[in-house]
Design a protein around this motif. Structure first.
Motif, short mmCIF file in Angstrom:
data_model
loop_
_atom_site.label_atom_id
_atom_site.label_comp_id
_atom_site.label_asym_id
_atom_site.label_seq_id
_atom_site.Cartn_x
_atom_site.Cartn_y
_atom_site.Cartn_z
N TYR A 51 -18.96 19.17 27.04
CA TYR A 51 -20.09 20.02 26.67
C TYR A 51 -21.32 19.76 27.54
CZ TYR A 51 -17.03 20.94 22.76
OH TYR A 51 -15.94 21.29 22.00
N GLU A 52 -21.60 18.49 27.79
CA GLU A 52 -22.73 18.15 28.64
C GLU A 52 -22.40 18.38 30.11
OE1 GLU A 52 -25.78 17.34 28.06
OE2 GLU A 52 -25.75 17.08 25.90
N ALA A 53 -21.17 18.05 30.50
CA ALA A 53 -20.80 18.06 31.91
C ALA A 53 -20.40 19.43 32.43
CB ALA A 53 -19.66 17.06 32.16
N HIS A 54 -19.88 20.30 31.57
CA HIS A 54 -19.34 21.56 32.05
C HIS A 54 -19.84 22.81 31.30
CE1 HIS A 54 -16.59 19.34 34.63
NE2 HIS A 54 -16.30 18.57 33.61
N ASP A 55 -19.71 22.83 29.97
CA ASP A 55 -20.08 24.03 29.21
C ASP A 55 -21.57 24.36 29.37
OD1 ASP A 55 -17.62 24.61 27.01
OD2 ASP A 55 -17.77 22.56 27.72
N ARG A 56 -22.41 23.38 29.07
CA ARG A 56 -23.85 23.61 29.13
C ARG A 56 -24.31 24.02 30.54
NH1 ARG A 56 -28.52 19.07 27.78
NH2 ARG A 56 -30.33 20.46 27.91
N PRO A 57 -23.91 23.29 31.60
CA PRO A 57 -24.33 23.71 32.95
C PRO A 57 -23.86 25.12 33.31
CG PRO A 57 -23.54 21.46 33.00
CD PRO A 57 -23.20 22.00 31.65
N GLY A 58 -22.62 25.46 32.91
CA GLY A 58 -22.10 26.79 33.23
C GLY A 58 -22.89 27.88 32.55
N PHE A 59 -23.27 27.64 31.28
CA PHE A 59 -24.04 28.61 30.53
C PHE A 59 -25.46 28.74 31.10
CE2 PHE A 59 -26.84 29.82 26.99
CZ PHE A 59 -26.22 30.98 26.56
N VAL A 60 -26.12 27.61 31.32
CA VAL A 60 -27.50 27.62 31.80
C VAL A 60 -27.60 28.26 33.19
CG1 VAL A 60 -29.42 26.16 32.55
CG2 VAL A 60 -28.22 25.65 30.40
N LYS A 61 -26.65 27.94 34.06
CA LYS A 61 -26.67 28.50 35.42
C LYS A 61 -26.57 30.02 35.39
CE LYS A 61 -24.16 28.24 39.84
NZ LYS A 61 -23.76 29.66 39.92
N GLU A 62 -25.66 30.53 34.57
CA GLU A 62 -25.48 31.98 34.51
C GLU A 62 -26.68 32.66 33.86
OE1 GLU A 62 -23.36 35.39 35.54
OE2 GLU A 62 -22.91 33.28 36.00
N MET A 63 -27.25 32.04 32.84
CA MET A 63 -28.44 32.61 32.20
C MET A 63 -29.60 32.69 33.19
SD MET A 63 -28.11 33.72 29.09
CE MET A 63 -29.88 33.97 28.91
N LYS A 64 -29.76 31.68 34.00
CA LYS A 64 -30.86 31.69 34.98
C LYS A 64 -30.67 32.80 36.00
CE LYS A 64 -32.33 26.85 34.73
NZ LYS A 64 -32.43 25.56 35.45
N GLU A 65 -29.41 33.05 36.36
CA GLU A 65 -29.13 34.10 37.34
C GLU A 65 -29.36 35.48 36.73
OE1 GLU A 65 -25.27 33.61 38.99
OE2 GLU A 65 -25.73 31.67 39.92
N LEU A 66 -29.03 35.65 35.46
CA LEU A 66 -29.17 36.95 34.80
C LEU A 66 -30.58 37.20 34.29
CD1 LEU A 66 -25.87 37.00 32.72
CD2 LEU A 66 -26.35 38.29 34.80
N CYS A 67 -31.25 36.13 33.88
CA CYS A 67 -32.58 36.27 33.28
C CYS A 67 -33.36 34.97 33.51
CB CYS A 67 -32.46 36.59 31.79
SG CYS A 67 -34.05 36.75 30.96
N ALA A 68 -34.04 34.91 34.63
CA ALA A 68 -34.74 33.68 35.02
C ALA A 68 -35.81 33.26 34.01
CB ALA A 68 -35.35 33.85 36.40
#
Length: 363
Positions: A51-68
């Motif tokens: 969750y810390e190493a993969h899920d959270r970074p994947g979610f946060v990265k995509e959210m930043k790209e879609l809605c900074a």
């Protein structure tokens, strides 16, 4: 063992590309209207590093790209359903308009879904479904397929090793409060049914706790002894617990044991020859998919899935079976977001260095 190409065994990279049209990028004009929106990402436990190493970074990265300018609230319940309920209420009070939740207790989470939706808040079930409430969307890897893959792989391995069908298999399931564990369990039953080996006993592991699984397996070793041909375990934590139980009992060699999640510990057990298989499911993929769904829902869109599960529109991604034969190709050589799923420098430490050399893996 040679695995032929089937829809269940296609590469994750290809699947991610194939799924892309289902989550079309939000146009810039639409993203602008999301300015300052708050989205919550609620995960179930800290027992797994994913969750810390993969899920959270994947979610946060995509959210930043879609809605900074969007704000992401992250909470982890550490296996406590009551704490997750408090966190759920907290993110609502902080203005979350969409909540992605991987429930500690799939049944208890139903009331949370209904409460949020009554306030116009979108709820995305993540990894673990919520059968008794219709979330706005569900994103996961295919849990039933996971169970079937690890179990049928074990059966085929035992047959290839000419293990007599007078021996049987122990089944270590996941938590009884986790609906995804129920799907994995169903798949495990289907996979075991493809072979001649009897299930000696099975166990639903409370809260996925490895010590509970180890204690149960230790009892079964005393009960069945050499009748145990192998163990189908629902994840790497319970699989590692089974391995530990055999070693503590002085059983050598350890019968083949399955796993799931491709954790570092699980992969190292495969490298050492103590665990037979695991499942690679880079959760950055589902994390990114959940972010796309959240943005689409907040924009008033109706994202399409590739199936329906428990009455909820669902997007399921297909995982990859990993054994010693393909660990290098699927884990060390394969990249997600420009990085190896797990680098050799992490896996091949200490006592695992020799095993890595045998598999052609060099840091």
């Amino acid at each position: 063992m040679i695995w032929t190409e089937t829809p269940i065994r296609r590469s994750l990279g290809a699947l991610a590309l194939a799924a892309a049209p289902l989550f079309a990028p939000v146009p810039a004009a639409h993203a602008a209207s999301l300015s300052d929106a708050t989205v919550a990402f609620l995960m179930p436990d800290e027992g797994s590093t994913r969750y810390e190493a993969h899920d959270r970074p994947g979610f946060v990265k995509e959210m930043k790209e879609l809605c900074a300018s969007c704000k992401v609230l992250y909470q982890n319940a550490d296996g406590d359903a009551a704490r997750q309920q408090q966190q759920f209420n907290s993110v609502i009070s902080q203005g979350a308009k969409a909540i992605v939740i991987d429930p500690v207790d799939s049944t208890a989470a139903a009331s949370l879904v209904k409460m949020a939706q009554s306030q116009g808040i979108k709820v995305i079930a993540y990894d673990r479904p919520i059968p008794s409430a219709k979330a706005d969307f569900y994103v996961s890897f295919n849990n039933e397929a996971i169970g079937k893959m690890i179990a049928s792989s074990l059966v085929q391995h035992l047959q290839a090793m000419h293990v007599p069908d007078t021996q049987g298999i122990l089944e270590v399931n996941g938590s009884p409060t986790d609906a995804a564990a129920g799907l994995i369990k169903k798949g495990m039953h289907e996979g075991l049914a493809t072979g001649p080996y009897k299930t000696l006993a099975e166990y639903d592991t409370p809260d996925w706790l490895p010590p509970k699984a180890q204690q149960w397996v230790a009892g079964q070793i005393l009960r069945f002894g050499q009748k145990i041909a192998g163990v189908v375990a629902a994840n790497d934590g319970t699989g590692g617990a089974a391995v530990a139980a055999f070693k503590a009992a002085g059983v050598d060699p350890v019968p083949p044991v399955t796993g799931n999640d491709a954790t570092i510990a699980g992969l190292q057990l495969i490298i050492a020859g103590d665990q037979y298989n695991t499942i690679s499911k880079p959760s950055e993929i589902v994390g990114a998919a959940a972010a796309k769904v959240a943005v689409a829902l907040l924009e008033g869109q109706t994202p399409a899935g590739n199936t329906t599960l428990f009455g909820t529109t669902t997007e399921l991604f297909t995982p990859t079976l990993v054994t010693a034969e393909n660990l290098k190709a699927e884990i060390v050589d394969k990249e997600i977001n420009g990085k190896p799923i797990e680098p050799a420098s992490v896996l091949c430490t200490g006592r695992y260095a020799d095993g890595c050399k045998k598999l052609g893996i060099t840091p």
